[in-house]
Enzyme design. Structure first.
Site, PDB file in Angstrom:
ATOM      1  N   ASP A 115     -13.041  22.760 -28.694  1.00 47.53           N
ATOM      2  CA  ASP A 115     -13.958  21.954 -28.081  1.00 47.53           C
ATOM      3  C   ASP A 115     -14.488  22.504 -27.190  1.00 47.53           C
ATOM      4  O   ASP A 115     -14.393  22.691 -25.953  1.00 47.53           O
ATOM      5  CB  ASP A 115     -14.140  20.587 -27.934  1.00 47.53           C
ATOM      6  CG  ASP A 115     -14.116  19.883 -29.654  1.00 47.53           C
ATOM      7  OD1 ASP A 115     -14.750  19.549 -30.106  1.00 47.53           O
ATOM      8  OD2 ASP A 115     -12.309  19.159 -29.504  1.00 47.53           O
TER       9      ASP A 115
ATOM     10  N   GLY B  12     -30.840  17.523 -11.188  1.00 44.41           N
ATOM     11  CA  GLY B  12     -31.627  19.095 -11.601  1.00 44.41           C
ATOM     12  C   GLY B  12     -31.359  20.187 -10.405  1.00 44.41           C
ATOM     13  O   GLY B  12     -31.216  19.347  -9.305  1.00 44.41           O
TER      14      GLY B  12
ATOM     15  N   CYS C 139     -29.527  30.625 -29.161  1.00 42.00           N
ATOM     16  CA  CYS C 139     -28.139  30.620 -29.329  1.00 42.00           C
ATOM     17  C   CYS C 139     -28.039  32.372 -29.696  1.00 42.00           C
ATOM     18  O   CYS C 139     -26.789  32.427 -30.023  1.00 42.00           O
ATOM     19  CB  CYS C 139     -28.057  29.576 -30.512  1.00 42.00           C
ATOM     20  SG  CYS C 139     -27.534  28.220 -29.959  1.00 42.00           S
TER      21      CYS C 139
ATOM     22  N   ASP D 156     -21.332  20.125 -33.761  1.00 39.23           N
ATOM     23  CA  ASP D 156     -22.610  21.046 -34.182  1.00 39.23           C
ATOM     24  C   ASP D 156     -22.648  22.423 -33.990  1.00 39.23           C
ATOM     25  O   ASP D 156     -21.626  23.083 -33.477  1.00 39.23           O
ATOM     26  CB  ASP D 156     -23.366  20.594 -32.594  1.00 39.23           C
ATOM     27  CG  ASP D 156     -23.205  21.110 -31.671  1.00 39.23           C
ATOM     28  OD1 ASP D 156     -22.599  21.309 -31.176  1.00 39.23           O
ATOM     29  OD2 ASP D 156     -24.131  21.590 -30.819  1.00 39.23           O
TER      30      ASP D 156
ATOM     31  N   ASP E 140     -23.409  18.537 -28.024  1.00 44.53           N
ATOM     32  CA  ASP E 140     -22.176  18.531 -28.431  1.00 44.53           C
ATOM     33  C   ASP E 140     -21.451  16.905 -27.976  1.00 44.53           C
ATOM     34  O   ASP E 140     -20.200  16.338 -28.850  1.00 44.53           O
ATOM     35  CB  ASP E 140     -21.850  19.137 -26.839  1.00 44.53           C
ATOM     36  CG  ASP E 140     -21.632  20.456 -27.345  1.00 44.53           C
ATOM     37  OD1 ASP E 140     -20.914  20.919 -28.487  1.00 44.53           O
ATOM     38  OD2 ASP E 140     -22.131  21.495 -26.204  1.00 44.53           O
TER      39      ASP E 140
END
Length: 731
Positions: free
Chosen positions: A436, A526, A406, A611, A476
């Site tokens: 959010d 995916g 992050c 979170d 999340d």
């Protein structure tokens, strides 16, 4: 790594022994493009056994013995798999790692040393401790010394094995115990035969004199039949009372080798003059675990050190089709044996010498060896072109390297401005929750949470990266009180051959599948692509039985609860720069790898929850404040930090997102807190797979904290919600 050159071959190292450590150091200075390196070891540090007696005697601190494998692996461009190899399939060319699964190789090298464990001696596994491997022994020794110093244990020791190693340890232990207690230490050395065999007569005399002078007792032709909590029980029924029984009897191979089909000599791997296994050109072995069929030698670290350059050259030759070198070990070598205090005896060619300065010589040799790994060479950073656009030099100066995880995200100010400018579409099935990260869909009365997240690679291990990225993406869903339902995976791999693509994807999907299945979610599809570096992401959905929990809803008087310590951003930034302690890094990875499922269940009555991720703790507290129209107070001293994070922040280390987080948050913060202090700076540290931050009524918070303690989760109160305007005050 040059992203234009594809990875085509996997080189796997089992064990962080001296030979492998030196090979990895050299690889970092002269890497072979196209080779992907993996180091497998159960520990983030590898001890240098040459300094063990000095540590036991109290001459060195524990950290002086350790080669930091995390730093060394980063320097070499290798991934470190923290785990124990327990199996080998030579046909499939795969290594089995306990608790992890299989890792494929094209070339394999084994340097796992030896053990002095005496599992066949009744009671030893429960009450004794082997001198090798060093890690468990060092921890047990430190605890025993503390118990003796505090008077909780008598200074009584039995050492099984009267070779040079056993006698050297016995003298060192006696010396140390004499420093911490007024009681006379009692150290007894036992050997089933004659002691100190294989040494020169002069060395034997010097060591025997040292034992007599210290009061260390040597009992020959005597061995224990059992080890109990009271000490070593002899064959005749006698008891040598001891609070610590140490096994130092000879070199024993690791048991898992016998369960493979490797060619062995007395349990040790048979290799030829090129250090390749005699019947397998894809496997090498070095150090004490290897048996040199062309030139058998006793087990000694000097042979591993001397073999390292040959091993490096032959691994490169095996990858490129070049010619192999032969390893010709010397017939004899100088042994410097410590005598407990800062004295030593030299042994070579059957002659033992005890002269002034021997200890200083040994100390110099040992420290010089360890300095190779303390001061890893700084690899040059490519210079910028002479002409660049305005602002490039300032940007690169501020952020020479973009962090992974992050820490690589865009700052919160830029993102929030962009989201507010997007066009709004009225849809009755889309429920907008202000502030959010996740969205909520109303599907015929069923509330479904939808979120997506991805992480730039911050470690080279795709298996562990996948686990952390999966838990991070699920954060999340859990934060909104939903049960995970389904996931799509998005994978960017660095350029590599199709064979390595398959291997890498298999590891990623196995790890991600474990996390998602454990959370009750199904991976339903995916996408994959190749790019400059590894990036892993997941789009996840979850179902809510009741109303979803958002960041809006906090009420004045609510308690703020945090379920994980913070500091991952600075730790990952320091690790990328080769400046983080390996134990600190591995501790942070374990925290990031922890699921939030238990926390989400315990915090189900939260009024607001999120979170803690890229925008840092302060940014996420402020997100709750802004959405709820409330203020908040944080008790800075109550905010938990990961081990090592505070020291790194105090040293000036920062994630590349830190400054943007601070600029955003400080505009809404009061003047409390010591700006620049580690505890203050940690508030802006971007988190990867961070904990949950919840605002709850005080009575619900007490019940939640109690439930989390029962789960072994150290969640804490860090502050409260106030009736002030949106903003953050530090107490």
């Amino acid at each position: 790594m040059d992203s234009r050159i594809p990875l085509t071959r996997d080189v796997v190292f089992i064990g962080g022994g001296h030979a492998h450590a030196l090979v990895l150091r050299r690889w970092g200075m002269a890497p072979l493009p196209g080779a992907r390196l993996t180091l497998i070891d159960p520990n983030p540090r590898a001890p240098y056994t040459g300094m063990l007696p000095g540590y036991v005697a109290g001459h060195y601190p524990r950290e002086a013995l350790d080669i930091d494998l995390v730093r060394l692996a980063r320097f070499a461009g290798a991934r470190l798999v923290q785990g124990r190899a327990v199996g080998l399939d030579r046909v499939a060319q795969r290594v089995t790692v306990e608790g992890r699964g299989e890792i494929a190789y094209d070339l394999l090298s084994i340097d796992i040393g030896i053990t002095s464990d005496m599992a066949d001696l009744p009671g030893f596994s429960d009450h004794g401790i082997a001198a090798k491997p060093l890690g468990p022994f060092a921890a047990r020794w430190a605890g025993f010394v503390e118990d003796v110093a505090q008077g909780r244990t008598a200074p009584q020791i039995a050492v099984i094995g009267a070779g040079v190693a056993g006698v050297e340890l016995a003298l060192a232990m006696h010396h140390r115990l004499a420093q911490v207690t007024d009681r006379a230490p009692q150290v007894v050395v036992l050997d089933a035969a004659k002691g100190l065999q294989g040494t020169g007569s002069g060395t034997r005399r010097a060591l025997c004199r040292a034992m007599v002078k210290a009061g260390v007792e040597l009992r020959e032709d005597m061995s224990p039949s059992e080890v109990t909590a009271q000490g070593a029980v002899l064959a005749d029924g006698g008891l040598i009372e001891a609070g610590l029984v140490v096994g130092a009897a000879g070199a024993r191979p690791w048991g898992w080798l016998a369960r493979t089909d490797l060619p062995l000599q007395d349990g040790f791997i048979k290799v030829d003059e090129t250090l390749r296994v005699v019947d397998d050109s894809n496997i090498f072995a070095a150090g004490d675990c290897a048996h040199l069929t062309h030139a058998p030698r006793p087990k000694a670290g000097v042979y591993a050190v001397r073999a390292a350059p040959v091993l490096y050259d032959n691994l490169c030759a095996g990858l490129t089709g070049g010619a192999m070198r032969s390893y010709r070990p010397q017939r004899d070598f100088l042994k410097l044996v410590s005598l407990g205090g800062k004295q030593a005896v030299a042994d070579k060619g059957g002659i033992g010498l005890r002269l002034p300065g021997m200890w200083r010589w040994k100390d110099w040799i040992d420290r010089r060896f360890m300095e190779k790994f303390r001061s890893l060479p700084e690899m040059p950073v490519p210079d910028l072109p002479q002409k660049v656009a305005e602002g490039v030099r300032a940007e690169v100066s501020d952020h020479p390297v973009i962090c992974g995880g992050c820490g690589a995200k865009v700052g919160p100010g830029a993102l929030s401005d962009l989201l507010e400018s997007l066009p709004h579409v009225e849809r009755p099935d889309v429920i907008g929750l202000p502030g959010d990260d996740a969205g909520v869909l109303d599907l015929g009365g069923q509330r479904q949470v939808l979120s997506t997240d991805h992480l730039r690679g911050f470690i080279l291990d795709p298996w562990r990266m996948a686990r952390i990225a999966a838990n991070h993406a699920l954060g999340d869903v859990w934060a909104m009180g939903a049960e995970p339902q389904a996931a799509l995976v998005n994978i960017v791999l660095p350029r590599m051959s199709e064979r390595l693509q398959r291997r890498t994807l298999a590891e990623i999907m196995e790890a991600a599948g474990q996390v998602m299945a454990g959370a009750g979610a199904e991976i339903i599809g995916g996408h994959t692509t190749q790019g400059a570096e590894m990036t892993l992401g997941f789009t996840v959905t979850g179902l809510c039985e009741g109303a979803p929990i958002g960041v809006a809803g906090a009420r004045p008087g609510d308690v703020l609860i945090l379920t994980k310590p913070i500091g991952t951003g600075v730790i990952l930034a320091a690790e990328m720069a080769g400046r983080a302690d390996g134990e600190v890094v591995m501790g942070a990875l374990r925290v990031m790898d922890r699921s939030l499922a238990a926390e989400a269940r315990a915090l189900g009555r939260a009024h607001a929850m999120t979170d803690v991720t890229g925008f840092g703790l302060a940014g996420h507290v402020l997100a709750i404040c802004k959405a709820s129209g409330c203020g908040a107070e944080l008790v800075l001293a109550d905010v938990p930090l990961l081990d090592g994070a505070g020291a790194l922040l105090a040293d000036g280390r920062r994630s590349s997102l830190h400054a943007a987080n601070a600029a955003y948050a400080e505009a809404l913060m009061g003047m409390g807190g010591d700006r620049g202090a580690p505890e203050y700076e940690a508030l802006f540290d971007p988190q990867t797979a961070g904990g949950l931050l919840a605002a709850m009524a005080p009575e619900d918070a007490d019940a939640a904290l109690s439930a989390l303690r029962d789960e072994g989760i150290a969640a804490v109160r860090i502050g409260r919600v106030t009736d002030e305007p949106p903003g953050l005050t530090l107490v």
